[in-house]
Design a protein around this motif. Structure first.
Motif, PDB file in Angstrom:
ATOM      1  N   SER A  39       0.814  -1.224   0.000  1.00 45.27           N
ATOM      2  CA  SER A  39       0.000   0.000   0.000  1.00 45.27           C
ATOM      3  C   SER A  39       0.841   1.265   0.000  1.00 45.27           C
ATOM      4  N   SER A  40       2.138   1.148   0.274  1.00 49.42           N
ATOM      5  CA  SER A  40       3.000   2.336   0.310  1.00 49.42           C
ATOM      6  C   SER A  40       3.536   2.675  -1.067  1.00 49.42           C
ATOM      7  N   ASP A  67      -4.600   6.428  -0.201  1.00 50.19           N
ATOM      8  CA  ASP A  67      -3.528   5.614  -0.786  1.00 50.19           C
ATOM      9  C   ASP A  67      -3.954   5.015  -2.120  1.00 50.19           C
ATOM     10  N   ASP A  68      -5.231   4.642  -2.220  1.00 53.75           N
ATOM     11  CA  ASP A  68      -5.732   4.076  -3.476  1.00 53.75           C
ATOM     12  C   ASP A  68      -5.685   5.115  -4.599  1.00 53.75           C
ATOM     13  N   ILE A  69      -6.096   6.340  -4.267  1.00 55.55           N
ATOM     14  CA  ILE A  69      -6.056   7.417  -5.262  1.00 55.55           C
ATOM     15  C   ILE A  69      -4.622   7.644  -5.722  1.00 55.55           C
ATOM     16  N   ASN A  74      -2.448  -4.095 -10.642  1.00 55.46           N
ATOM     17  CA  ASN A  74      -2.230  -3.413  -9.371  1.00 55.46           C
ATOM     18  C   ASN A  74      -3.147  -2.218  -9.162  1.00 55.46           C
ATOM     19  N   LEU A  75      -4.101  -2.044 -10.067  1.00 54.37           N
ATOM     20  CA  LEU A  75      -5.105  -1.010  -9.824  1.00 54.37           C
ATOM     21  C   LEU A  75      -5.967  -1.444  -8.639  1.00 54.37           C
ATOM     22  N   PRO A  76      -6.262  -0.528  -7.705  1.00 53.33           N
ATOM     23  CA  PRO A  76      -7.011  -0.911  -6.497  1.00 53.33           C
ATOM     24  C   PRO A  76      -8.436  -1.329  -6.815  1.00 53.33           C
TER      25      PRO A  76
END
Length: 674
Positions: A258-259, A382-384, A319-321
């Motif tokens: 997530s980082s 984080d997703d954005i 890897n797109l959320p």
């Protein structure tokens, strides 16, 4: 005369063979005699000179053929440098001992070197065919490196004058323009970098500075072209290396988790792996250009295409959320439901009991559907950031793939340039960018949806007075203020795609806004006035959307402003039609067609529903609308429309003068608000 020439030629040939029957002429006088004999060969029949040269050159390479015959250890590729060391020593010895026998224009040293190259190429071709299973990429590259270095040495030492069959095609262009990508201005793209300052230079790239000289030299490829049929070993090796590289990229990205984009929040950086990928591509391209610019280059291009697709799917799209209900970027709503209730109560104090009851009942129905704050957007902060990072990475890949295609076309043989096409890979990266933008648009749309639902559920028929902008407008503008600056910061390096995001969002939002506007039914005149005020305020907010929250006020592109004005003006026209109080049906329809010339009967019926017109009356109005639409532009038919309309005495009994004055007052109010 011919007999004399033949006799002289035979005698000189016999003298040469006698003089060199041992290790060579031992007496200086013999060297002088042979030199004079060469002068005679220059003036008699040329075939005697050719035969003497051919015999002498073959004699010089007898020792070489014996030392490096197929059965000897020195014959294999791992000792190829010994072949080149032998010929260099032999040429030095020849020029020292026998150089003065032959005049300079005979180019004897060059002829010996050329024959050595032909002999070596044939020997290597034969031995590699028999021991192909023993060749690996490391050995192949070592052999090629030593061979191209030797060919370069020959190109510097000799002119190629003895190679008449090759000179004719080369002398027309003494020097061609370099296509070396390292000589171009540098940029962020690895195919534009200037690596002169990089030290140490990898051994596989030692020939970069001499590529041009090799390309115009007849010695280029004289030996090394025998390796071309085995370059599939090199291509297969690069395929394997790239597969391992992609797997490592995927593993590193999973560890990062997530980082992904937290390291550089002001302008999301591209994934480091994409730069590593193209640097690797660059090295492969340069290596292959030294080895061959023919079919192996096309095979390498296919490998490049394969792993560009792998990168786009496994590193970017995968890897797109996904949607989640975690803590959102959306801030706490500016007002809690209790404070919202207080505002409504305060607005209801001066209303009649009937109107107040209607509004309260409507508001209670909203509460039953649940708190709007429970409908949170899909993505957290984080997703954005992750979406924006993948977008900027895809943009970098798209631009660099275009550069890569250009370099491949420059390097490959001109006849094969048309077969180099990375268009489908560029389209794939473009689709990743589009997908990222769509995810951002959908997320912001979702954040605005509760406010739009509130608008549709409000009892606009019982609205009593026009005040400040409605609460649902405040909710939407607050979403803009918290979403847009963060996305803009993440896309600092991709301004054009931020603009594209804004344009896609407003296009989708305005369509959704009009759709929800149709659900506001029935709408009273005062309610329509309030909605018109809200629409003006939203139009202003959308016009400022790209620069909202920015310290630097940037004017949006003209195309963006034009889109917003067109879309929101249509919403305003819908509300003005709802407010219209023409005294006849024909006038109302004519006014409708003037304000909404691109409308259709279906939309007209929706607007009549907003006005609260009964179904029986709607049928008459729709028929009039269809008639006027069919005969639009025919002024003579207007009287016929009026006569039909007057037959409906119930019509729309509203005062046009009264309605016009209300619209003017509302426009003044809007101007004061703005």
């Amino acid at each position: 005369l011919e007999q004399i020439e033949k006799s002289l030629g035979d005698q000189i040939s016999s003298d040469f063979k006698e003089a060199f029957s041992g290790t060579g002429p031992k007496q200086p006088s013999t060297l002088t005699q042979l030199s004079e004999a060469c002068s005679v060969l220059n003036v008699i029949e040329p075939r005697f000179k050719r035969e003497t040269i051919r015999w002498f050159v073959s004699l010089q390479l007898v020792e070489y053929s014996h030392l490096f015959q197929e059965s000897e250890e020195n014959a294999w590729l791992d000792r190829i440098d010994r072949r080149y060391a032998w010929i260099k020593r032999h040429l030095l010895n020849f020029e020292e001992r026998m150089g003065r026998i032959f005049s300079q224009d005979w180019e004897m040293s060059e002829r010996i070197a050329v024959e050595f190259c032909h002999l070596t190429r044939n020997e290597l071709t034969r031995i590699m065919a028999k021991r192909v299973n023993e060749i690996d990429v490391k050995l192949l590259l070592f052999t090629l490196q030593k061979t191209t270095q030797f060919e370069e040495l020959l190109s510097r030492r000799f002119t190629g004058a003895s190679m008449e069959d090759l000179i004719s095609s080369e002398t027309s262009s003494k020097k061609t323009e370099s296509t070396n990508p390292f000589e171009e201005p540098h940029g962020k793209n690895p195919f534009e970098e200037d690596e002169e300052a990089e030290k140490p230079i990898p051994s596989t790239q030692t020939q970069l500075t001499t590529t041009e000289s090799l390309m115009v030299s007849p010695f280029h490829g004289l030996i090394s072209r025998c390796f071309e049929s085995h370059l599939n070993i090199f291509v297969d090796s690069q395929d394997k290396n790239l597969a391992e590289l992609i797997d490592r990229f995927v593993a590193d990205l999973k560890i990062q988790g997530s980082s992904l984009a937290q390291a550089e929040i002001e302008g999301c950086c591209v994934l480091p792996s994409c730069a590593d990928l193209f640097v690797f591509y660059k090295k492969c391209l340069l290596q292959c250009a030294q080895l061959s610019t023919g079919q192996p280059m096309l095979s390498l291009t296919s490998v490049f295409k394969k792993y560009l697709r792998e990168y786009a799917t496994r590193l970017l799209q995968s890897n797109l959320p996904r949607s989640n209900n975690a803590s959102s970027i959306t801030p706490v709503l500016p007002m809690s439901m209790s404070s919202l209730t207080k505002d409504f109560t305060r607005e209801l104090r001066d209303l009649s009991s009937g109107g107040a009851a209607g509004l309260i009942q409507n508001f209670q129905s909203l509460l039953k559907e649940g708190d709007m704050s429970s409908t949170s957007p899909k993505y957290n902060k984080d997703d954005i950031a992750r979406i924006c990072t993948i977008l900027t990475t895809a943009e970098y890949c798209l631009e660099t793939t275009q550069q890569l295609e250009g370099k491949l076309k420059e390097k490959v043989q001109p006849a094969l340039a048309d077969k180099v096409d990375l268009g489908s890979e560029q389209d794939l990266f473009g689709s990743v960018i589009s997908q990222c933008i769509q995810l951002l648009v959908a997320d912001l749309e979702g954040a605005c949806e509760p406010a739009l639902i509130t608008m549709a559920k409000t009892a606009w028929q019982t609205w009593e007075s026009v005040g400040d902008q409605s609460q649902y407008v405040t909710l939407m503008t607050s979403q803009f203020k918290h979403y847009i600056p963060f996305i803009r910061d993440c896309l600092t390096s991709s301004r054009k795609y931020f603009t594209q995001f804004c344009m896609r969002f407003v296009n989708a939002f305005m369509a959704r806004f009009v759709q929800q506007l149709y659900k506001c039914k029935p709408v009273g005149v005062v309610g329509a006035e309030q909605l018109l005020l809200d629409t003006h305020m939203l139009k202003t907010a959308l016009l400022d959307l790209p620069s909202v929250g920015s310290q630097v006020a940037r004017k949006p592109p003209a195309s963006y402003s034009k889109m917003v004005v067109k879309g929101m003006t249509r919403a305003e026209m819908i509300l003005k039609v709802v407010m219209d109080a023409s005294d006849t049906n024909a006038k109302y329809v004519a006014h409708y067609m003037r304000l909404l010339p691109e409308s259709d009967p279906s939309e007209f019926q929706k607007i009549l529903d907003m006005k609260g017109v009964r179904r029986s009356e709607q049928q008459i109005l729709v028929e009039i609308y269809r008639s006027q639409q069919t005969n639009q532009g025919n002024k003579e038919d207007s009287s016929g429309f009026t006569s039909v309309a007057t037959s409906n005495t119930q019509g729309l009994p509203l005062s046009p003068d009264h309605e016009s004055s209300r619209i003017k007052k509302l426009e003044k109010l809007i101007k004061r608000r703005l």
